[in-house]
Design an enzyme around this catalytic site. Structure first.
Site, mmCIF file in Angstrom:
data_model
loop_
_atom_site.group_PDB
_atom_site.id
_atom_site.type_symbol
_atom_site.label_atom_id
_atom_site.label_comp_id
_atom_site.label_asym_id
_atom_site.label_seq_id
_atom_site.Cartn_x
_atom_site.Cartn_y
_atom_site.Cartn_z
ATOM 1 N N LYS A 1 -19.280 4.408 4.931
ATOM 2 C CA LYS A 1 -18.648 5.048 6.087
ATOM 3 C C LYS A 1 -19.421 6.309 6.432
ATOM 4 O O LYS A 1 -20.099 6.877 5.563
ATOM 5 C CB LYS A 1 -17.205 5.402 5.734
ATOM 6 C CG LYS A 1 -16.310 5.641 6.912
ATOM 7 C CD LYS A 1 -15.661 4.365 7.426
ATOM 8 C CE LYS A 1 -14.801 4.646 8.635
ATOM 9 N NZ LYS A 1 -14.121 3.440 9.109
ATOM 10 N N GLY B 1 1.360 5.809 17.533
ATOM 11 C CA GLY B 1 -0.011 5.791 18.060
ATOM 12 C C GLY B 1 -0.241 4.603 18.963
ATOM 13 O O GLY B 1 -0.310 3.468 18.494
ATOM 14 N N GLY C 1 -2.909 3.821 20.927
ATOM 15 C CA GLY C 1 -4.305 3.844 21.351
ATOM 16 C C GLY C 1 -4.824 2.432 21.520
ATOM 17 O O GLY C 1 -4.088 1.500 21.861
ATOM 18 N N VAL D 1 -5.683 0.154 19.421
ATOM 19 C CA VAL D 1 -5.026 -0.864 18.582
ATOM 20 C C VAL D 1 -3.517 -0.895 18.857
ATOM 21 O O VAL D 1 -2.939 -1.950 19.101
ATOM 22 C CB VAL D 1 -5.269 -0.591 17.074
ATOM 23 C CG1 VAL D 1 -4.536 -1.621 16.225
ATOM 24 C CG2 VAL D 1 -6.758 -0.598 16.754
HETATM 25 P P1 NAD Z 1 -7.288 5.510 19.110
HETATM 26 O O1 NAD Z 1 -7.947 6.822 18.982
HETATM 27 O O2 NAD Z 1 -7.632 4.628 20.262
HETATM 28 O O3 NAD Z 1 -5.701 5.677 19.138
HETATM 29 C C1 NAD Z 1 -4.990 6.588 18.375
HETATM 30 C C2 NAD Z 1 -3.708 6.914 19.161
HETATM 31 O O4 NAD Z 1 -2.892 7.741 18.348
HETATM 32 C C3 NAD Z 1 -3.966 7.678 20.456
HETATM 33 O O5 NAD Z 1 -3.187 7.129 21.501
HETATM 34 C C4 NAD Z 1 -3.520 9.107 20.114
HETATM 35 O O6 NAD Z 1 -3.041 9.800 21.260
HETATM 36 C C5 NAD Z 1 -2.426 8.834 19.127
HETATM 37 N N1 NAD Z 1 -2.154 9.937 18.203
HETATM 38 C C6 NAD Z 1 -3.018 10.820 17.661
HETATM 39 N N2 NAD Z 1 -2.384 11.671 16.840
HETATM 40 C C7 NAD Z 1 -1.090 11.282 16.836
HETATM 41 C C8 NAD Z 1 0.070 11.744 16.171
HETATM 42 N N3 NAD Z 1 0.031 12.801 15.354
HETATM 43 N N4 NAD Z 1 1.232 11.083 16.392
HETATM 44 C C9 NAD Z 1 1.295 10.036 17.224
HETATM 45 N N5 NAD Z 1 0.223 9.558 17.887
HETATM 46 C C10 NAD Z 1 -0.947 10.167 17.701
HETATM 47 O O7 NAD Z 1 -7.537 4.769 17.724
HETATM 48 P P2 NAD Z 1 -7.447 3.212 17.430
HETATM 49 O O8 NAD Z 1 -8.795 2.607 17.565
HETATM 50 O O9 NAD Z 1 -6.304 2.626 18.182
HETATM 51 O O10 NAD Z 1 -7.129 3.234 15.872
HETATM 52 C C11 NAD Z 1 -5.833 3.576 15.400
HETATM 53 C C12 NAD Z 1 -5.871 3.701 13.887
HETATM 54 O O11 NAD Z 1 -6.299 2.455 13.314
HETATM 55 C C13 NAD Z 1 -6.870 4.758 13.371
HETATM 56 O O12 NAD Z 1 -6.339 5.349 12.211
HETATM 57 C C14 NAD Z 1 -8.107 3.925 12.999
HETATM 58 O O13 NAD Z 1 -8.870 4.533 11.987
HETATM 59 C C15 NAD Z 1 -7.461 2.642 12.497
HETATM 60 N N6 NAD Z 1 -8.335 1.473 12.637
HETATM 61 C C16 NAD Z 1 -8.804 1.132 13.848
HETATM 62 C C17 NAD Z 1 -9.627 0.016 13.970
HETATM 63 C C18 NAD Z 1 -10.162 -0.425 15.324
HETATM 64 O O14 NAD Z 1 -10.675 -1.542 15.417
HETATM 65 N N7 NAD Z 1 -10.029 0.383 16.347
HETATM 66 C C19 NAD Z 1 -9.959 -0.753 12.831
HETATM 67 C C20 NAD Z 1 -9.431 -0.371 11.585
HETATM 68 C C21 NAD Z 1 -8.620 0.756 11.500
#
Ligand code: NAD
Length: 360
Positions: A80, A185, A187, A189
């Site tokens: 990572k 969250g 976002g 995902v």
């Molecule tokens: P993203 O940045 O698109 O979404 C994160 C969301 O969480 C955003 O809408 C943000 O506004 C919100 N957020 C941030 N802080 C917050 C809080 N304190 N309380 C509530 N909401 C909050 O990220 P993502 O790509 O959707 O990933 C989400 C999680 O999944 C992350 O932890 C990431 O590491 C993990 N993840 C993602 C992937 C992927 O394919 N994108 C793969 C494995 C793990």
């Protein structure tokens, strides 16, 4: 700052620190294991308070990638990268001035210097466009728009089928109808996951830090809006952490009211021993690196220079069975789910390590 003495250091193969004077880039790449193949894991850009915090994060995440890639049956090790947001960007990881492209180009040079032992991709605050800039300096990057594309929809799909494996065991039904799922969250995902959950007939409680997104979820899914931190302990059937790590910690664990915890965030437990407490409390926890493997499965073919959507769909659907087997073993042996998952994943890595070298 010590590396070997850091709690999160768990027999990592190597840890590399990079600085680029011109762009202000400060990055750490941690390679946990290359026993199963080159170490694949994304690069995230975060506002860390100091380099010790960045180091702890990258060490925990890179080990998680070893376990994730192992359990997903990939011929890939775990690594990572983290980049500290430069102060000159006003500490904004989404800063989009002209220096951004140069910083990711410099990061690409750092990745390239490791000669393919580490392969990078997007992660938090690192976009497909940033990955294209990394590609200007190294071939060791995947998740490009010319490749398998954005991994997030596949992560969401994996979380959905994994959640179904949990529901089957906790509520003795494979139907989401009538259940209440709390998603923290919304976002890339979390939003996709909400779409699937809503379609499947469950009620949604949602939390995010962006009000506009919350209002959209209320309008589209009839979701109830909860406080961003309070959602962890809200009354619901399933809690899906999809924002950040560490939400299950010493302060929250005693107040969790969900029967199932199943979401995409990495490192949901602030430490592994909390898995024991969840198990004792009868809360079914889907180990994060098992249920969120859809994204890495999606980019894995690109490492071989292959585009194979059919294989990805088959592997992501298979996460329901992989997780189901872990949950069943945990119940039969009366052990925490994260302990069972760690054991299976580590065994495959260890077997690869002790395999005798093939004669030339
Ligand atoms: P993203 O940045 O698109 O979404 C994160 C969301 O969480 C955003 O809408 C943000 O506004 C919100 N957020 C941030 N802080 C917050 C809080 N304190 N309380 C509530 N909401 C909050 O990220 P993502 O790509 O959707 O990933 C989400 C999680 O999944 C992350 O932890 C990431 O590491 C993990 N993840 C993602 C992937 C992927 O394919 N994108 C793969 C494995 C793990």
């Amino acid at each position: 700052m010590s590396v070997f003495e850091c709690d999160a250091f768990q027999h990592h193969e190597s840890v590399h620190f990079f600085v680029d004077k011109l762009t202000g880039m400060k990055a750490i790449i941690a390679i946990h294991s290359t026993d199963l193949g080159p170490a694949l894991g994304g690069c995230r850009m975060v506002r860390y308070s100091n380099s010790a915090e960045a180091l702890t994060d990258v060490l925990r995440l890179s080990r998680g990638m070893s376990l994730k890639n192992s359990l997903a049956g990939l011929e890939l090790g775990g690594g990572k990268a983290v980049i500290m947001v430069p102060e000159s960007w006003n500490n904004d990881p989404k800063y989009d001035g002209p220096e951004r492209a140069e910083l990711f180009r410099a990061f690409g040079r750092a990745v390239d210097s490791l000669g393919g032992r580490y392969i990078t991709a997007e992660d938090m605050n690192v976009s497909v466009e940033d990955a294209s800039n990394i590609r200007r300096s190294t071939k060791y990057v995947v998740g490009l728009d010319t490749g398998m594309g954005d991994p997030s929809p596949f992560t969401a799909q994996g979380v959905f089928v994994g959640m179904r494996a949990c529901i089957k065991r906790a509520f003795k039904t494979s139907s989401f109808a009538g259940l209440t799922v709390a998603v923290q969250g919304l976002g890339k995902v979390g939003w996709r996951l909400c779409e699937d959950i809503h379609k499947a007939g469950a009620n949604l409680i949602v939390a995010d830090i962006v009000d506009e997104t919350l209002q959209k979820a209320k309008a589209e899914f009839g979701a109830i809006i909860a406080d961003k931190d309070g959602i962890v302990t809200t009354s619901c059937d399933v809690f899906a952490p999809c924002a950040r790590g560490g939400v299950i910690n010493e302060d929250t664990i005693g107040q969790v009211r969900a029967k199932v915890i199943a979401g995409s965030a990495n490192n949901q437990l602030s430490n592994d021993t909390l898995g024991v407490d969840l198990h004792k409390a009868g809360i079914l926890y889907a180990p994060d690196y098992v249920i969120n493997a859809g994204g890495v499965i999606n980019i894995a073919p690109e490492v071989q220079g292959v585009i194979d959507h059919k294989w990805v769909a088959m592997k992501v659907a298979g996460l329901e069975q992989t997780l189901g087997e872990i949950l069943d073993k945990s119940m039969t042996e009366d052990r925490p789910t994260n302990e069972v998952a760690d054991e299976i994943a580590s065994r495959r890595i260890l077997d690869a390590r002790v395999k005798p070298m093939q004669a030339a």
